[in-house]
Design an enzyme around this catalytic site. Sequence first.
Site, mmCIF file in Angstrom:
data_model
loop_
_atom_site.group_PDB
_atom_site.id
_atom_site.type_symbol
_atom_site.label_atom_id
_atom_site.label_comp_id
_atom_site.label_asym_id
_atom_site.label_seq_id
_atom_site.Cartn_x
_atom_site.Cartn_y
_atom_site.Cartn_z
ATOM 1 N N GLU A 1 17.159 9.752 -27.274
ATOM 2 C CA GLU A 1 16.010 8.870 -27.536
ATOM 3 C C GLU A 1 15.078 9.492 -28.572
ATOM 4 O O GLU A 1 14.802 10.703 -28.511
ATOM 5 C CB GLU A 1 15.280 8.673 -26.203
ATOM 6 C CG GLU A 1 14.010 7.868 -26.257
ATOM 7 C CD GLU A 1 13.473 7.645 -24.830
ATOM 8 O OE1 GLU A 1 14.275 7.467 -23.894
ATOM 9 O OE2 GLU A 1 12.242 7.674 -24.664
ATOM 10 N N ASP B 1 15.592 12.820 -24.411
ATOM 11 C CA ASP B 1 14.489 12.299 -25.217
ATOM 12 C C ASP B 1 13.914 13.425 -26.061
ATOM 13 O O ASP B 1 13.424 14.422 -25.532
ATOM 14 C CB ASP B 1 13.408 11.726 -24.286
ATOM 15 C CG ASP B 1 12.301 11.007 -25.038
ATOM 16 O OD1 ASP B 1 12.303 11.028 -26.285
ATOM 17 O OD2 ASP B 1 11.433 10.411 -24.363
ATOM 18 N N ASP C 1 8.067 -1.435 -25.319
ATOM 19 C CA ASP C 1 7.009 -1.157 -24.341
ATOM 20 C C ASP C 1 6.126 -2.414 -24.289
ATOM 21 O O ASP C 1 5.614 -2.848 -25.328
ATOM 22 C CB ASP C 1 6.229 0.066 -24.837
ATOM 23 C CG ASP C 1 5.043 0.425 -23.960
ATOM 24 O OD1 ASP C 1 4.966 1.590 -23.553
ATOM 25 O OD2 ASP C 1 4.179 -0.438 -23.720
ATOM 26 N N GLU D 1 9.937 2.848 -28.172
ATOM 27 C CA GLU D 1 8.580 3.034 -27.649
ATOM 28 C C GLU D 1 7.550 3.174 -28.748
ATOM 29 O O GLU D 1 6.364 2.985 -28.497
ATOM 30 C CB GLU D 1 8.519 4.231 -26.697
ATOM 31 C CG GLU D 1 8.665 5.566 -27.384
ATOM 32 C CD GLU D 1 8.545 6.736 -26.417
ATOM 33 O OE1 GLU D 1 9.554 7.057 -25.775
ATOM 34 O OE2 GLU D 1 7.453 7.302 -26.298
ATOM 35 N N HIS E 1 10.222 0.688 -21.951
ATOM 36 C CA HIS E 1 9.516 1.969 -21.910
ATOM 37 C C HIS E 1 8.339 1.883 -20.944
ATOM 38 O O HIS E 1 7.514 0.975 -21.025
ATOM 39 C CB HIS E 1 8.988 2.315 -23.308
ATOM 40 C CG HIS E 1 8.157 3.565 -23.352
ATOM 41 N ND1 HIS E 1 6.797 3.554 -23.529
ATOM 42 C CD2 HIS E 1 8.502 4.873 -23.222
ATOM 43 C CE1 HIS E 1 6.333 4.794 -23.527
ATOM 44 N NE2 HIS E 1 7.345 5.621 -23.330
ATOM 45 N N LYS F 1 13.666 15.994 -21.304
ATOM 46 C CA LYS F 1 13.203 16.197 -22.669
ATOM 47 C C LYS F 1 14.058 17.248 -23.366
ATOM 48 O O LYS F 1 14.522 18.217 -22.743
ATOM 49 C CB LYS F 1 11.748 16.663 -22.668
ATOM 50 C CG LYS F 1 10.780 15.650 -22.092
ATOM 51 C CD LYS F 1 10.712 14.374 -22.908
ATOM 52 C CE LYS F 1 9.620 13.440 -22.376
ATOM 53 N NZ LYS F 1 9.645 12.132 -23.077
HETATM 54 MG MG LIG Z 1 10.429 8.571 -24.911
#
Ligand SMILES: [Mg+2]
Length: 392
Positions: free
Chosen positions: A229, A203, A278, A255, A305, A174
Amino acid sequence: MSSRVSESLEIERISTSLYRIPPAVPWEDATHRVSALELVVVDVVCRDGSTATGITYTVGVGGSAVKALLDDYCVDLLLGMDGSRPARVWSLLRAHLHRTGSGGINTLAIAGVDTALWDLAARQSGRSLALVLGGAQTSVPAYASSIDLFMTPAELSEHLAGVVERGYGAAKIKVGCPTIEEDLARLEAARAVLGDDRLLLLDANQSWGVDEAIGRVRAFERFRPRWIEEPLAPEDIEGHARLRQRTSVPIAVGESLYTSDQFLAYLRAGAVDVLQPDIARVGGITEWMRIAHLAAAWRRPVSAHFLAELSVQTMCAVPNGWLLEDVAGGGFAELGIVDGGPLVADGRAAPPLGSGHGIDLLLERLDPYRATPGEIGQLDTKSFKAMEEERG
Ligand SMILES: [Mg+2]
């Protein structure tokens, strides 16, 4: 109804159940702390006794609404329909629910039914879902994904050393810390552990506006991330296109998109490199496959996802399935809802032998969940105020 119904696969009974399951490790990103996953399970029984199981989920909010939408507005409609036609049922449910929105709770609900009917189709053929859907690949590379913004760079290094040890060729971390310096410290730690050859994925969970994103992502370039992302809000397609022109780091989104039309809009705008649908959020396997084929037509890879146990089937079905997301603490075995070991071995994942989607849920271990007003209201989303305070 004028169409002929195949008698044996006529849907005779549908039941739904909701479970609330805490992740096996803590999860925190730039915008959320996740206290639980909600799993909505859809059991279908056909007239000939054939059974199938559908799965959809939320990240802690809305599961009871998904279940109620199915129970109160969909189940009766589905009884007597031909269960061997998932795409037909998908279109009907879509039309039925469309005036309460084009995606969100509606598509999450449709996914519960759609995944059950594709499970049924594959079980009927005696083959895995991946084969029934096309069988383009026998296995796909996976990446280790962690919801890890709470980790210090040292903790992140330790975590990623374990990822490398287990044989992954790619890992996602992240970003979206209050300052760019904190993000850069995380990237430096991650790249040092991953070495030159493994892929580093980032992300941001919609942390930034476009100008901030341009500044941060350009600063990240020297660590050679393979994608950034969700840098921006998913509605800002033009912003993603601008960012993509200003950085060499590929853009991954999906996602938070719910329809193939939304993915098409991103492609047309030149705003995305890697598509991440997703299965639950796009309304199931029927729509996921449309998005994967759309991506192929635009020469883009598709990287599902979450829901790795189900996504491994669709990812292996298509030639452009690349990098299955394996979320630390989110695997079905880690969550205690299936038996068996990890899905990923030596950095790759393959569909299990056997027919259908191959997910045998151990639901008798769990108590069905009934939402209680007020009980979980503030737990999952970091409020704007709390985020501002964290930023000082
Ligand atoms: Mg993500």
